[in-house]
Design a protein around this motif. Structure first.
Motif, PDB file in Angstrom:
ATOM      1  N   TRP A   3     -11.739  11.542  -8.077  1.00 44.52           N
ATOM      2  CA  TRP A   3     -10.499  11.371  -7.322  1.00 44.52           C
ATOM      3  C   TRP A   3     -10.573  11.949  -5.915  1.00 44.52           C
ATOM      4  O   TRP A   3     -10.007  11.415  -4.972  1.00 44.52           O
ATOM      5  CB  TRP A   3      -9.333  12.014  -8.085  1.00 44.52           C
ATOM      6  N   ASP A   9      -7.261   6.229  -1.383  1.00 40.53           N
ATOM      7  CA  ASP A   9      -6.304   5.965  -2.458  1.00 40.53           C
ATOM      8  C   ASP A   9      -5.231   7.044  -2.487  1.00 40.53           C
ATOM      9  O   ASP A   9      -4.034   6.764  -2.649  1.00 40.53           O
ATOM     10  CB  ASP A   9      -7.047   5.906  -3.800  1.00 40.53           C
ATOM     11  N   ASN A  10      -5.644   8.296  -2.277  1.00 40.11           N
ATOM     12  CA  ASN A  10      -4.680   9.400  -2.256  1.00 40.11           C
ATOM     13  C   ASN A  10      -3.790   9.340  -1.018  1.00 40.11           C
ATOM     14  O   ASN A  10      -2.590   9.628  -1.086  1.00 40.11           O
ATOM     15  CB  ASN A  10      -5.421  10.739  -2.290  1.00 40.11           C
ATOM     16  N   ARG A  13      -1.131   6.857  -1.475  1.00 44.24           N
ATOM     17  CA  ARG A  13      -0.065   7.373  -2.339  1.00 44.24           C
ATOM     18  C   ARG A  13       0.875   8.281  -1.559  1.00 44.24           C
ATOM     19  O   ARG A  13       2.095   8.243  -1.741  1.00 44.24           O
ATOM     20  CB  ARG A  13      -0.696   8.139  -3.513  1.00 44.24           C
ATOM     21  N   LEU A  14       0.303   9.090  -0.648  1.00 44.24           N
ATOM     22  CA  LEU A  14       1.124  10.031   0.130  1.00 44.24           C
ATOM     23  C   LEU A  14       1.885   9.358   1.273  1.00 44.24           C
ATOM     24  O   LEU A  14       2.999   9.754   1.606  1.00 44.24           O
ATOM     25  CB  LEU A  14       0.234  11.139   0.707  1.00 44.24           C
ATOM     26  N   PRO A  16       2.363   5.619   1.914  1.00 42.91           N
ATOM     27  CA  PRO A  16       2.167   4.189   1.643  1.00 42.91           C
ATOM     28  C   PRO A  16       2.603   3.265   2.769  1.00 42.91           C
ATOM     29  O   PRO A  16       1.943   2.265   3.053  1.00 42.91           O
ATOM     30  CB  PRO A  16       2.991   3.951   0.371  1.00 42.91           C
ATOM     31  N   GLN A  33      -1.027   1.637   2.406  1.00 42.74           N
ATOM     32  CA  GLN A  33      -1.047   0.936   1.124  1.00 42.74           C
ATOM     33  C   GLN A  33      -1.785  -0.390   1.251  1.00 42.74           C
ATOM     34  O   GLN A  33      -2.563  -0.763   0.373  1.00 42.74           O
ATOM     35  CB  GLN A  33       0.391   0.688   0.649  1.00 42.74           C
ATOM     36  N   ASN A  36      -5.612   0.099   1.593  1.00 40.44           N
ATOM     37  CA  ASN A  36      -6.185   0.495   0.300  1.00 40.44           C
ATOM     38  C   ASN A  36      -6.271  -0.709  -0.632  1.00 40.44           C
ATOM     39  O   ASN A  36      -7.262  -0.879  -1.364  1.00 40.44           O
ATOM     40  CB  ASN A  36      -5.337   1.595  -0.332  1.00 40.44           C
TER      41      ASN A  36
END
Length: 499
Positions: A3, A9-10, A13-14, A16, A33, A36
Motif C-alpha cells: 500500500w 491510489d492513496n 483517496r485523500l 479525489p 481520482q 488513478n
C-alpha cells in the motif's frame, strides 16, 4: 502491491476531486481520482498483453498525459517504465530498444511516421493519443497482487544523454523515486497549494522527478507544457497562477529577454528554479531587478535529481551556490588522493541517499565505477565555502590542464558571459603540443559587430589569472545544445576537430 508504494491510489483517496494535471495546449484537466483510474485501466491492459513484473514498457511521446498513465500503471504491476528521447535518431532509438527489450511500446500519434519503423522491433505497440488508446482507458480489467512488489524493485529506466559515450539505462527503483519526492517536498516546503508548469522533456529525470512527481505526491497541480517560448511561459504562469517553476539556463536566457517578462509582475510566483547546468550571473541580475525570487539547484539522473536546498535570499548573497544538502541525503567532496576536500578546496561531488539509482541496465562495470560503497560518484567538481554552501565548478572531464595548471571552464564562462556584447559562451580545452591543452572560448555575440580579440583578452585580464585567459576566441552563430538544453561541449570539440 504494498500500500505504501502505490501512493497515487492513496492520494486519490485523500484528494479525489482536486485538480492534479492540466494540459497547457488543450486546457484539459484531470483530477487525482481520474488519473488513478486511468493508470489502473492501463495497468489492466498491460497485464492483458502479457506484461509481468520486471518487463519493460517503453514510450515515445512529446510531453503528454500518457507519461503519467504508463509510469503509474507500471508501478501498479511491477513493470519498468522506459521513456524514450524522441530527439534521437532512428538508429539510436533502435539501439536503446535492443538494449532494454520492452514487451510493449506506446508511440504518440505525432510520431506516427516512426510507428512502422519501430513496431517490428517490439511484440506489442499502440498509438498513444488516438482512438485505440482511448479505448484502453475505458477498459476496467482487474489487476491482481500475485507478484508482490518491493521498494527495491525497478520502477523506471531513464537513458542518459550520451554526451560522454553510449547512453546508459539508469534504473530507478520505487524507493529511489519515492524518496526523491519525499526529500523534495520536505526540504523545499512544497504543499497542495503549489502549482507548476513543466516544459522540461518528460523523457528526462528533470521532467518527471524534479517537480512533477513531488508535487503530485503532495497534492499539488502540474501543468503539462510542450513547446517552450519566453512569451508562452509568462502567459501560462499567470493564467494558471503557478507558484514554482523549473527551467534550464538556456530557457531563462530567452525568457529574460522577452517583452512579456519585462512587463509581468508574476503575482502568484514564489520561486523560479534553474537546473541541469550552471546559470549565468546575468539571469540572477534580471530576477533581482524585478524583485523576483530565483535560485539554482543541482542533480543528475543517477541521484534524485534533487540534492540541495538554498533559500532565495541566500541565493542572492551566495550567487552560483546550489545551497546545502537536503534533509535525507549526504554529500561529500573527494580529492584525487581520496581524502575529503577542505573548505574552498575543489573535489569530486559524491552523493549518498535512498534516492540514488539502483544500477545501470546491462552494464555492471559502469555501475561499479559510478556507485562505490553506497556513494554515487557524479563526475562533477564542487567546493564548499566556510558557511557550508556548495558550488558546482564544472565537470571533471571538462577540467582543462594547461601548462600544468588546472582551469575550471565555468569560472571563465561566467566572466565572459558578463560582457555586455556576449550573448552565450562555452569554454573548452583543445589539444596543444606546447601547453597540453589551451583554453578556448566559443562566443555568440548579441550584435553583428565582431568583438576584437584583443578587447576580449583585455577584459579577461581584469578578473582572470593569465593562465585562465583563453588563447583562442572563436565566434560562432550558435552553440550546440543537448536535448535538455545544456551546451554540448563534446559536439563543440568534434566540430573544431573537423573544421
Amino acid at each position: 502491491m504494498r500500500w505504501e508504494l502505490d501512493w497515487l491510489d492513496n492520494r486519490a483517496r485523500l484528494s479525489p476531486n482536486k485538480q492534479a494535471i492540466i494540459d497547457e495546449d488543450t486546457n484539459k484537466t484531470w483530477t487525482y481520482q481520474e488519473i488513478n483510474t486511468r493508470a489502473s485501466s492501463v495497468a489492466g491492459w498491460l497485464k492483458e498483453q502479457g506484461v509481468k513484473k520486471g518487463d519493460r514498457v517503453a514510450l515515445l511521446s512529446p510531453n503528454h498525459i500518457s507519461y503519467f498513465d504508463l509510469l503509474f500503471a507500471c508501478g501498479k504491476i511491477g513493470a519498468i517504465f522506459v521513456p524514450l528521447n524522441w530527439r534521437l535518431s532512428l538508429r539510436e532509438l533502435i539501439e536503446i530498444l535492443q538494449d532494454c527489450t520492452p514487451l510493449v511500446i506506446g508511440i504518440h500519434q505525432q510520431f506516427r511516421n516512426m510507428f512502422t519503423l519501430l513496431e517490428n522491433t517490439i511484440s506489442t505497440s499502440i498509438i498513444v493519443g488516438g482512438s485505440e488508446y482511448e479505448e484502453v482507458l475505458k477498459s476496467r480489467i482487474e489487476t491482481d497482487d500475485t507478484n508482490a512488489i518491493s521498494e527495491n524493485d525497478p520502477l523506471a529506466m531513464i537513458y542518459t544523454g550520451g554526451t560522454t559515450g553510449k547512453p546508459k539505462g539508469v534504473v530507478l527503483s520505487h524507493q529511489s523515486i519515492q524518496w526523491n519526492a519525499i526529500n523534495t517536498i520536505l526540504s523545499w516546503n512544497l504543499s497542495e497549494e503549489d502549482v507548476t508548469i513543466n516544459y522540461m522533456p518528460m523523457f528526462h529525470t528533470g521532467g518527471l522527478n524534479a517537480l512533477s512527481l513531488p508535487l503530485l505526491m503532495t497534492g499539488g497541480t502540474v501543468i503539462i507544457g510542450d513547446q517552450y517560448s519566453g512569451r508562452k511561459v509568462v502567459q501560462s504562469i499567470n493564467r494558471y497562477k503557478c507558484t514554482i517553476i523549473l527551467l534550464v539556463p538556456t530557457m531563462y536566457h530567452s525568457l529574460i529577454q522577452s517583452v512579456e517578462f519585462q512587463d509581468s509582475k508574476f503575482p502568484s510566483m514564489k520561486i523560479f528554479l534553474s537546473g541541469a547546468a550552471p546559470c549565468p550571473m546575468q539571469v540572477y541580475e534580471a530576477f533581482q531587478k524585478k524583485g523576483l525570487a530565483f535560485k539554482e539547484g543541482y542533480g543528475l539522473t543517477e541521484a534524485g535529481p534533487n540534492n540541495f536546498f538554498i533559500h532565495h535570499e541566500d541565493a542572492q548573497v551566495k550567487r552560483g551556490s546550489v545551497g546545502k544538502p537536503m534533509l535525507f541525503n549526504a554529500i561529500k567532496l573527494a580529492r584525487e588522493d581520496g581524502q575529503e576536500a577542505k573548505e574552498n578546496e575543489v573535489g569530486e561531488l559524491l552523493i549518498k541517499g535512498k534516492h540514488s539509482f539502483s544500477h545501470y541496465w546491462n552494464n555492471e562495470l559502469a555501475t561499479m565505477e559510478t556507485k562505490r560503497f553506497g556513494w554515487v560518484h557524479t563526475g562533477d567538481l564542487a567546493k564548499k565555502d566556510e558557511d557550508g554552501f556548495y558550488y558546482i565548478v564544472g565537470r571533471k572531464k571538462d577540467m582543462i590542464i594547461t601548462g600544468g595548471e588546472n582551469v575550471y571552464p565555468l569560472e571563465v564562462e561566467h566572466w565572459l558571459a558578463a560582457h555586455s556584447e556576449v550573448d552565450e559562451v562555452a569554454v573548452i580545452g583543445l589539444p596543444d603540443e606546447k601547453w597540453g591543452e589551451i583554453v578556448t572560448a566559443f562566443i555568440v555575440q548579441k550584435t553583428q559587430n565582431l568583438l576584437d580579440e584583443q578587447e576580449l583578452r583585455a577584459y579577461c585580464e581584469k578578473k582572470l589569472g593569465k593562465y585562465k585567459i583563453p588563447k583562442k576566441f572563436i565566434q560562432v552563430d550558435e552553440l550546440p545544445k543537448t536535448h535538455v538544453g545544456k551546451i554540448d561541449k563534446k559536439k563543440l570539440k568534434e566540430l573544431r576537430k573537423h573544421a
